[in-house]
Design an enzyme around this catalytic site. Structure first.
Site, PDB file in Angstrom:
ATOM      1  N   TYR A  51      -3.344 -16.028  -8.501  1.00 35.88           N
ATOM      2  CA  TYR A  51      -3.548 -15.113  -9.575  1.00 35.88           C
ATOM      3  C   TYR A  51      -4.472 -15.580 -10.598  1.00 35.88           C
ATOM      4  CZ  TYR A  51       0.061 -12.074  -7.949  1.00 35.88           C
ATOM      5  OH  TYR A  51       0.552 -10.967  -6.889  1.00 35.88           O
ATOM      6  N   ARG A  87      -3.846  -0.194   0.219  1.00 39.41           N
ATOM      7  CA  ARG A  87      -3.605   0.210  -1.166  1.00 39.41           C
ATOM      8  C   ARG A  87      -2.900   1.469  -1.153  1.00 39.41           C
ATOM      9  NH1 ARG A  87      -4.570  -3.923  -5.038  1.00 39.41           N
ATOM     10  NH2 ARG A  87      -5.303  -2.390  -6.431  1.00 39.41           N
ATOM     11  N   THR A  93      -0.243   0.332  -9.102  1.00 35.89           N
ATOM     12  CA  THR A  93       0.625  -0.821  -9.545  1.00 35.89           C
ATOM     13  C   THR A  93       1.814  -0.543 -10.375  1.00 35.89           C
ATOM     14  OG1 THR A  93      -1.692  -1.605  -9.857  1.00 35.89           O
ATOM     15  CG2 THR A  93       0.132  -2.928 -10.981  1.00 35.89           C
ATOM     16  N   ASN A 114       7.002  -5.084  -8.586  1.00 38.17           N
ATOM     17  CA  ASN A 114       6.545  -3.958  -7.892  1.00 38.17           C
ATOM     18  C   ASN A 114       6.313  -4.145  -6.206  1.00 38.17           C
ATOM     19  OD1 ASN A 114       4.211  -5.450  -7.697  1.00 38.17           O
ATOM     20  ND2 ASN A 114       2.870  -3.957  -8.866  1.00 38.17           N
ATOM     21  N   HIS A 117       2.124  -6.770  -2.840  1.00 36.76           N
ATOM     22  CA  HIS A 117       0.720  -7.266  -3.155  1.00 36.76           C
ATOM     23  C   HIS A 117      -0.171  -6.715  -1.817  1.00 36.76           C
ATOM     24  CE1 HIS A 117      -2.939  -9.615  -4.024  1.00 36.76           C
ATOM     25  NE2 HIS A 117      -2.889  -9.806  -2.714  1.00 36.76           N
ATOM     26  N   GLU A 128      -7.858 -14.813   0.515  1.00 31.38           N
ATOM     27  CA  GLU A 128      -6.677 -14.756   0.256  1.00 31.38           C
ATOM     28  C   GLU A 128      -5.725 -15.022   1.500  1.00 31.38           C
ATOM     29  OE1 GLU A 128      -5.190 -10.949  -1.554  1.00 31.38           O
ATOM     30  OE2 GLU A 128      -6.515 -11.439  -3.533  1.00 31.38           O
TER      31      GLU A 128
HETATM   32  P1  RTP Z   1      -1.372  -6.657  -6.443  1.00 35.86           P
HETATM   33  O1  RTP Z   1      -2.449  -7.511  -6.827  1.00 35.86           O
HETATM   34  O2  RTP Z   1      -0.226  -7.425  -6.717  1.00 35.86           O
HETATM   35  O3  RTP Z   1      -1.712  -6.054  -5.188  1.00 35.86           O
HETATM   36  O4  RTP Z   1      -1.263  -5.519  -7.482  1.00 35.86           O
HETATM   37  P2  RTP Z   1      -2.388  -4.670  -8.327  1.00 35.86           P
HETATM   38  O5  RTP Z   1      -3.748  -5.012  -7.745  1.00 35.86           O
HETATM   39  O6  RTP Z   1      -1.925  -3.252  -8.046  1.00 35.86           O
HETATM   40  O7  RTP Z   1      -2.238  -5.004  -9.627  1.00 35.86           O
HETATM   41  P3  RTP Z   1      -3.198  -6.274 -10.530  1.00 35.86           P
HETATM   42  O8  RTP Z   1      -3.826  -5.356 -11.734  1.00 35.86           O
HETATM   43  O9  RTP Z   1      -3.966  -7.089  -9.642  1.00 35.86           O
HETATM   44  O10 RTP Z   1      -2.016  -7.296 -11.111  1.00 35.86           O
HETATM   45  C1  RTP Z   1      -1.340  -8.062 -10.345  1.00 35.86           C
HETATM   46  C2  RTP Z   1       0.174  -7.944 -10.500  1.00 35.86           C
HETATM   47  O11 RTP Z   1       0.560  -8.337 -11.756  1.00 35.86           O
HETATM   48  C3  RTP Z   1       1.341  -7.947 -12.167  1.00 35.86           C
HETATM   49  N1  RTP Z   1       1.287  -6.920 -13.360  1.00 35.86           N
HETATM   50  N2  RTP Z   1       2.045  -7.062 -14.443  1.00 35.86           N
HETATM   51  N3  RTP Z   1       3.020  -6.300 -17.039  1.00 35.86           N
HETATM   52  C4  RTP Z   1       1.996  -5.974 -16.699  1.00 35.86           C
HETATM   53  O12 RTP Z   1       1.399  -5.160 -17.480  1.00 35.86           O
HETATM   54  C5  RTP Z   1       1.538  -6.131 -15.387  1.00 35.86           C
HETATM   55  N4  RTP Z   1       0.381  -5.670 -15.014  1.00 35.86           N
HETATM   56  C6  RTP Z   1       0.202  -6.166 -13.674  1.00 35.86           C
HETATM   57  C7  RTP Z   1       1.926  -6.841 -11.071  1.00 35.86           C
HETATM   58  O13 RTP Z   1       2.956  -7.477 -10.235  1.00 35.86           O
HETATM   59  C8  RTP Z   1       0.711  -6.375 -10.329  1.00 35.86           C
HETATM   60  O14 RTP Z   1       1.047  -6.240  -9.101  1.00 35.86           O
HETATM   61 MG    MG Z   2      -4.667  -6.981  -7.707  1.00 37.14          MG
END
Ligand code: RTP
Ligand code: MG
Length: 140
Positions: A51, A87, A93, A114, A117, A128
């Site tokens: 991350y 996706r 998200t 959530n 990933h 990845e």
């Molecule tokens: P992922 O990478 O897990 O597939 O999810 P994503 O693209 O939909 O979301 P991303 O913006 O890449 O954020 C990665 C993961 O961080 C956590 N998160 N927490 N507390 C918050 O505001 C927040 N925002 C994101 C989530 O677990 C997200 O999947």
């Molecule tokens: Mg992401």
């Protein structure tokens, strides 16, 4: 459309609630094939590196703690347009914004916990996948 591989993680909130099979059924029903899969305990160092792109975000520390709070299932999913397709299957998200029928709408606990990933681009999918799997572990 081309056959692609994408990287997926079933996150600790989902493994804790024994949802691995239900989530895998969603992928398979949508036409994605699970061509590699293993259950691991991510180390803090692994989660921090995975991350890294979010290192400056306020939720980074919490996210690393969450992703190391229990086992995860790392996977390679294969199918037509797999990156975008996955996706769609995951949903937004934040589960509050996720469409009906998506994994996050049905199973996610919060914007952080959530459940899944999925890679956000083909380029990142390749990075990845290589981070967690040797080529010999992926059997299409
Ligand atoms: P992922 O990478 O897990 O597939 O999810 P994503 O693209 O939909 O979301 P991303 O913006 O890449 O954020 C990665 C993961 O961080 C956590 N998160 N927490 N507390 C918050 O505001 C927040 N925002 C994101 C989530 O677990 C997200 O999947
Ligand atoms: Mg992401």
């Amino acid at each position: 459309m081309a056959v692609e591989q994408t990287f997926s993680i079933i996150k600790p909130d989902a493994t804790r609630r024994n949802l691995t099979g239900k989530i895998n059924a969603k992928f398979e029903e949508a036409g994605l094939r699970i061509v590699a899969q293993k259950r691991i305990q991510m180390t803090k160092q692994q989660a921090e590196k995975f991350y890294e792109v979010h290192a400056a975000r306020p939720f980074y520390g919490d996210l690393v703690s969450f992703m190391t709070s229990g086992p995860v299932v790392v996977q390679v999913l294969e199918g037509e347009n797999a990156v975008a397709r996955n996706r769609e299957i995951m949903g937004a998200t934040n589960p509050a914004n996720a469409d009906a029928g998506t994994i996050r709408k049905e199973f996610a606990e919060s914007i952080e916990a959530n459940s899944v990933h999925g890679s956000d681009s083909l380029e990142n999918a390749k990075i990845e996948i290589a981070y967690f799997f040797a080529g010999t572990e992926i059997v299409g």
